[in-house]
Scaffold this motif. Structure first.
Motif, short mmCIF file in Angstrom:
data_model
loop_
_atom_site.label_atom_id
_atom_site.label_comp_id
_atom_site.label_asym_id
_atom_site.label_seq_id
_atom_site.Cartn_x
_atom_site.Cartn_y
_atom_site.Cartn_z
N ARG A 22 0.88 -1.41 -0.16
CA ARG A 22 0.32 0.42 -0.41
C ARG A 22 0.84 1.31 -0.30
NH1 ARG A 22 -1.51 1.85 5.48
NH2 ARG A 22 0.62 2.50 5.44
N SER A 23 2.01 0.65 0.79
CA SER A 23 2.92 2.96 0.80
C SER A 23 3.99 2.70 -0.48
CB SER A 23 3.62 2.21 2.46
OG SER A 23 2.85 2.10 3.39
N ASP A 24 3.82 2.09 -1.07
CA ASP A 24 4.54 1.60 -2.79
C ASP A 24 3.48 2.92 -3.36
OD1 ASP A 24 6.97 0.77 -1.50
OD2 ASP A 24 6.85 -0.78 -1.80
N ILE A 25 2.58 2.09 -3.16
CA ILE A 25 1.30 2.26 -4.55
C ILE A 25 1.04 3.50 -3.82
CG2 ILE A 25 -0.92 1.62 -5.45
CD1 ILE A 25 -0.39 -0.96 -5.32
N GLU A 26 1.11 4.13 -3.23
CA GLU A 26 0.56 5.15 -2.22
C GLU A 26 1.21 6.48 -3.06
OE1 GLU A 26 -1.58 6.52 1.91
OE2 GLU A 26 0.61 6.22 1.86
N GLN A 27 2.99 5.89 -2.29
CA GLN A 27 4.19 7.29 -2.53
C GLN A 27 3.48 7.20 -4.08
OE1 GLN A 27 5.82 8.70 -0.39
NE2 GLN A 27 6.86 9.45 -2.67
N ARG A 28 3.43 6.16 -5.41
CA ARG A 28 3.90 6.54 -6.81
C ARG A 28 2.87 7.40 -7.17
NH1 ARG A 28 5.04 0.47 -8.99
NH2 ARG A 28 7.49 0.73 -8.67
N ILE A 29 1.29 7.36 -6.26
CA ILE A 29 0.76 8.01 -6.58
C ILE A 29 0.25 9.51 -6.40
CG2 ILE A 29 -2.02 8.76 -6.25
CD1 ILE A 29 -2.45 5.94 -6.30
N LEU A 30 0.99 9.83 -5.11
CA LEU A 30 0.94 10.92 -4.29
C LEU A 30 2.52 12.12 -4.78
CD1 LEU A 30 -0.37 10.59 -1.24
CD2 LEU A 30 -1.56 11.71 -2.62
N SER A 31 3.44 11.39 -5.69
CA SER A 31 4.51 11.67 -5.50
C SER A 31 3.92 12.09 -7.16
CB SER A 31 5.27 10.64 -5.86
OG SER A 31 4.97 9.99 -6.84
N ASN A 35 -0.86 9.14 -12.51
CA ASN A 35 -1.21 10.64 -12.57
C ASN A 35 -2.86 10.05 -12.35
OD1 ASN A 35 0.61 12.63 -12.46
ND2 ASN A 35 0.66 12.42 -14.65
N PRO A 36 -3.57 10.58 -12.16
CA PRO A 36 -4.96 10.37 -12.40
C PRO A 36 -5.50 9.38 -13.63
CG PRO A 36 -4.71 11.97 -11.24
CD PRO A 36 -3.49 12.46 -11.53
N GLY A 37 -6.10 8.67 -13.26
CA GLY A 37 -6.23 7.62 -15.28
C GLY A 37 -5.56 6.87 -14.94
N GLY A 68 -9.94 7.36 -1.34
CA GLY A 68 -10.03 7.40 -2.08
C GLY A 68 -9.29 7.83 -3.49
N LEU A 69 -8.02 6.73 -2.95
CA LEU A 69 -7.13 7.16 -4.22
C LEU A 69 -6.88 5.98 -5.35
CD1 LEU A 69 -3.71 7.07 -1.67
CD2 LEU A 69 -5.22 9.23 -2.72
N LEU A 70 -7.36 5.10 -5.46
CA LEU A 70 -8.01 3.74 -6.55
C LEU A 70 -9.30 4.38 -6.56
CD1 LEU A 70 -5.34 1.20 -5.75
CD2 LEU A 70 -4.86 2.97 -7.35
N GLU A 71 -9.77 3.88 -7.73
CA GLU A 71 -10.95 3.38 -8.53
C GLU A 71 -10.76 1.81 -8.81
OE1 GLU A 71 -14.37 4.70 -11.42
OE2 GLU A 71 -12.61 6.02 -11.22
N ARG A 72 -11.61 1.53 -8.70
CA ARG A 72 -11.87 -0.43 -8.62
C ARG A 72 -12.49 -0.59 -9.77
NH1 ARG A 72 -9.47 -4.16 -4.00
NH2 ARG A 72 -8.98 -5.24 -5.72
N ARG A 73 -12.69 -1.43 -11.28
CA ARG A 73 -13.12 -1.34 -11.77
C ARG A 73 -13.14 -3.11 -12.36
NH1 ARG A 73 -12.00 3.34 -16.35
NH2 ARG A 73 -11.92 5.23 -14.72
N ARG A 74 -14.57 -3.66 -11.69
CA ARG A 74 -14.27 -5.04 -12.21
C ARG A 74 -14.10 -5.45 -12.91
NH1 ARG A 74 -19.75 -8.92 -11.23
NH2 ARG A 74 -18.69 -10.76 -10.65
N ARG A 75 -13.03 -6.49 -13.79
CA ARG A 75 -12.18 -7.06 -15.04
C ARG A 75 -12.22 -6.00 -15.83
NH1 ARG A 75 -18.06 -9.21 -14.81
NH2 ARG A 75 -17.19 -11.67 -14.53
N SER A 78 -7.73 -1.46 -11.87
CA SER A 78 -7.17 -0.39 -10.93
C SER A 78 -6.78 1.02 -11.16
CB SER A 78 -6.88 -1.15 -9.30
OG SER A 78 -7.46 -2.06 -8.97
N PHE A 79 -7.47 1.77 -10.80
CA PHE A 79 -7.05 3.05 -11.97
C PHE A 79 -6.74 4.09 -11.16
CE2 PHE A 79 -9.11 0.76 -14.68
CZ PHE A 79 -9.10 0.98 -16.66
#
Length: 256
Positions: A22-31, A35-37, A68-75, A78-79
């Motif tokens: 979680r921390s690895d992914i979180e760091q990549r997003i917030l850094s 990017n969004p999308g 609120g950092l990811l949006e998971r879409r079935r099949r 995760s974005f």
């Protein structure tokens, strides 16, 4: 051959693996690296990268989705969503940057630093369990040779274990945290207080002088990261907010 990412995650700290993923992914997003999308790696790809079970990956992604950092879409996968706290980062100023932006010479001094078990007083300032370990730092910031701020900070080492290895004699903890540690929620309290004899001595002002005092806490996925109380000499500070009659919140808050 061992997977480098998995080995790094397993040896970086004593945190459970799902928290480190979680921390690895979180760091990549917030850094801004992701990017969004952006579609992050699929679960089976993360399982290979971290050499772990699907349940471990799913637990990490669920926590990021709840934050609120990811949006998971079935099949589909995760974005990255637009982080809710991203725009609020500018509301936490870097004292060094603020002073230099005014064209003043900046200097920093670490007065004390101690790693300790959180005391009752510490726990009143920041929500940590009994027995938690904190890093307590007291430091002073100067503008053109004059004390401009006195910073009294607690860092929760369970959330920021790497802070124990940073040389805060040369780097202010507030600036380091802003650059390296993501957070999701922050709370400010601003007060006008008179300087005690001890505070006055640290800021080189008269006892009883008016000060602007900012108390701030930040959280990451519901866990407290840091709490700080900063004293500013009152004659050096102004609170400014620009807004329109139709707006419900200030358009450009700032402290000057």
């Amino acid at each position: 051959m061992a997977n480098p990412a998995a080995e790094s995650a397993k040896t970086r700290s004593d945190e459970p693996l799902h928290q480190r993923i979680r921390s690895d992914i979180e760091q990549r997003i917030l850094s801004g690296e992701w990017n969004p999308g952006y579609r992050i790696p699929f679960e089976h790809e993360l399982m290979v990268e971290y050499d772990c079970a699907r349940m471990t990956v799913s637990k990490a992604l669920s926590a990021l989705t709840e934050a609120g950092l990811l949006e998971r879409r079935r099949r589909v996968g995760s974005f990255v969503r637009q982080p809710a706290a991203q725009s609020a980062v500018v509301a936490i100023p870097d004292i060094k940057s603020e002073i230099e932006a005014r064209g003043q010479a900046y200097r920093y001094e670490l007065l004390s630093m101690r790693r300790r078990r959180a005391s009752k007083q510490d726990r009143e300032r920041i929500a940590v369990p009994t027995g938690a370990t904190v890093l307590a730092a007291l430091c002073r910031h100067f503008a053109d040779g004059r004390p401009a701020a006195l910073e009294d900070r607690l860092i929760v080492l369970a959330q920021v274990p790497e802070a124990a290895h940073i040389d805060f004699r040369t780097e202010p903890p507030g600036g380091w945290l802003l650059r390296h540690i993501p957070w999701h929620v922050a709370e400010h309290q601003i007060s006008a207080l008179n300087a005690t004899e001890k505070i006055a001595a640290q800021l080189n002002i008269d006892t009883g002088s008016a000060c602007l005092v900012v108390d701030r806490q930040t959280w990451r996925l519901g866990a407290a990261v840091t709490a700080v109380r900063i004293w500013f000499p009152g004659d050096l500070q102004r609170l400014v907010a620009r807004f329109t009659p139709s707006s419900t919140t200030p358009d450009a808050p700032g402290r000057r």
